[in-house]
Write an enzyme that holds these catalytic residues in place. Structure first.
Site, PDB file in Angstrom:
ATOM      1  N   HIS A 162       0.833  -1.223   0.000  1.00  0.00           N
ATOM      2  CA  HIS A 162       0.000   0.000   0.000  1.00  0.00           C
ATOM      3  C   HIS A 162       0.860   1.263   0.000  1.00  0.00           C
ATOM      4  O   HIS A 162       0.428   2.289   0.517  1.00  0.00           O
ATOM      5  CB  HIS A 162      -0.953   0.033   1.204  1.00  0.00           C
ATOM      6  N   SER A 283      14.743  21.186 -16.351  1.00  0.00           N
ATOM      7  CA  SER A 283      13.536  21.955 -16.610  1.00  0.00           C
ATOM      8  C   SER A 283      13.935  23.249 -17.285  1.00  0.00           C
ATOM      9  O   SER A 283      15.002  23.812 -17.003  1.00  0.00           O
ATOM     10  CB  SER A 283      12.826  22.233 -15.288  1.00  0.00           C
ATOM     11  N   LYS A 289      16.002  21.306 -11.291  1.00  0.00           N
ATOM     12  CA  LYS A 289      15.276  20.070 -11.577  1.00  0.00           C
ATOM     13  C   LYS A 289      16.071  19.068 -12.406  1.00  0.00           C
ATOM     14  O   LYS A 289      16.784  19.427 -13.328  1.00  0.00           O
ATOM     15  CB  LYS A 289      13.978  20.397 -12.332  1.00  0.00           C
ATOM     16  N   GLU A 296       9.174   8.377 -17.028  1.00  0.00           N
ATOM     17  CA  GLU A 296       7.776   8.795 -17.223  1.00  0.00           C
ATOM     18  C   GLU A 296       7.266   8.388 -18.594  1.00  0.00           C
ATOM     19  O   GLU A 296       6.124   7.952 -18.757  1.00  0.00           O
ATOM     20  CB  GLU A 296       7.654  10.311 -17.040  1.00  0.00           C
TER      21      GLU A 296
END
Ligand code: ARG
Length: 466
Positions: A162, A283, A289, A296
């Site tokens: 979980h 970024s 970043k 992704e």
């Protein structure tokens, strides 16, 4: 005729020309089936050779055809081939060029053959190669997983259920879970490959052909292990493609889970790993970043791989026997799944190989948590208490710890004793390493078991020929 009606006629003409162009564009498959040129030419060479051997066409004609086809292949590979979309597909392009090159003998190639059995044979040949390439790529990914597991053999990480810290495990144990998934994927691709490994040439348009052909010869020339048993099934069956697509969907799902872990683990919150720079991007606005874009995209591309399976299932569901032009819609999604999967598997292997795991951070996460609760309950069971009773005691204990912002390692022996008289001094030795070492069962995370599992995994890869 007034000027007005004149221009209306011209407009109508232009519109109908556009209509005709659109109509022919609509049926063209050349832009995606031209990638099967090798398979198409190999199929035609084997077919021509068989026709010559069987005396269905002259040996000299067969020789001219084969020579011409070799030239066509050279032209395609050197970029000199005059592609013509008006000829619709790869099959017509090759045959038409053959006419230009060798003249009349070209007209004999399509004896005892139809584009229906031809396109099926080409696609099967293509998918046999694609299946082999996919398995190779998965084996390389498995090797990268083994490499990371071996290099981080002493690293401890919290295991999650979980997405809550559950029990400590060896990082290698966690990684080897993915080895197993990709192993099963490889088995599925091997099965899909086997389904594709059937020759359909000789099925003709759908009823077979009225010539004394030798299908076994063509099969062995092309490396097929069997020939189709039913011509009607042969020209219209696409389950072999569905099998690849479903294996691809499952594998993409596994890759997506791995990618998701990489996204989470590389976040500042987790900090369990740093992705190599080649697999992150900066970024455009936030200079700090390092975005896990590759992971992704690996996760994101799963959608189209699922979609390709569903679209092929849907295309096939309403088709009466035998060939229907709908079947031309089998290829784009199929090729897209092959390309997407191969690229994603490669990227995932590179990402694993380049990842730096932060062992301190992982251990700290395992230690500053309540992952030992099960071990404490198991301890009481070892002293004779029923597990359910031990569960109640340890639940209460951990509730109290959580309230006080403390961990099991912070408990004094007196506090243990207050919770149950069954606790003895050795309870103080229960820590993350003890917990891992105690899971000494087949498939468990004890270090010895994980090392054995690594050896077995290596042997399995070796046996698979990689
Ligand atoms: N381009 C077609 C396909 O991919 C080739 C077969 C055409 N056969 C036919 N009967 N029109 O399915």
């Amino acid at each position: 005729m007034t000027n007005d009606s004149h221009s209306t006629d011209a407009a109508n003409l232009a519109a109908s020309a556009r209509g005709a162009e659109l109509a022919s564009d609509y049926t063209v498959s050349l832009h995606y089936d031209q990638r099967m040129y090798k398979q198409d030419i190999a199929g035609s060479i084997a077919h021509a050779r068989m026709l010559g051997r069987q005396g269905i066409i002259g040996e000299d004609e067969a020789g001219q055809i084969i020579g011409g086809l070799v030239t066509v292949r050279t032209e395609i590979e050197s970029g000199d081939f005059p592609w013509n979309p008006e000829l619709e597909d790869i099959h017509m392009n090759v045959e038409s060029r053959l006419y230009e090159l060798i003249g009349d003998a070209a007209g004999r190639l399509h004896t005892a053959r139809s584009r229906n059995d031809q396109v099926s044979t080409d696609t099967r040949l293509y998918m046999k190669q694609a299946g082999a390439d996919t398995i190779d790529a998965l084996r390389a990914l498995q090797r990268a997983i083994l490499g990371a597991a071996e290099a981080n053999i002493a690293t401890v990480v919290p295991g999650y259920t979980h997405l809550q810290r559950a029990q400590p495990v060896a990082l290698a144990h966690h990684l080897l879970a993915y080895f197993e998934m990709f192993d099963r994927d490889a088995t599925r691709f091997a099965a899909a490959r086997k389904s594709a490994d059937v020759l359909t040439l000789g099925n003709g348009a759908m009823a077979g052909v009225p010539y004394p052909i030798d299908r076994e010869f063509v099969a062995s020339e092309l490396g097929f292990s069997r020939v189709t048993a039913n011509s009607m099934d042969g020209v219209s069956d696409r389950d072999f493609a569905l099998e690849y697509l479903s294996a691809a969907a499952i594998s993409a799902m596994h890759l997506s889970r791995l990618a998701e872990e990489f996204v989470i683990w590389s976040s500042e919150e987790f900090g369990f790993l740093a992705l190599s720079e080649s697999y992150t991007t900066g970024s455009s606005i936030m200079p700090q970043k390092r975005n896990p874009d590759f992971a992704e995209l690996a996760r994101g591309k799963t959608g189209r791989v699922y979609g390709n399976l569903l679209s092929m299932l849907t295309t096939l569901k309403g088709l009466p026997l035998t060939y229907n032009r709908d079947l031309q819609e089998d290829k784009e999604g199929l090729f897209d799944s092959v390309d997407t999967l191969l690229a994603t598997v490669d990227v995932s292997a590179g990402m694993i190989a380049g990842a730096k795991f932060n062992a301190d951070r992982m251990r700290a996460a395992a230690e500053s948590s309540y992952v030992l609760a099960t071990d404490i309950a198991d301890y009481l069971v070892g002293k004779g208490m029923p597990f359910r009773e031990a569960h109640v005691i340890v639940s209460a204990l951990s509730d109290r710890l959580i309230d006080g912002g403390r961990y099991f390692e912070d408990l004094s022996f007196d506090e243990y004793l207050a919770a149950s008289p069954l606790f003895e001094a050795d309870v103080m030795g229960i820590g993350v390493d003890f917990s891992i070492a105690s899971r000494d069962v087949q498939g468990g995370t004890a270090l010895g078991r994980v090392k054995d599992a690594l050896e077995v995994a290596k042997a399995r890869l070796k046996e698979a020929g990689k």
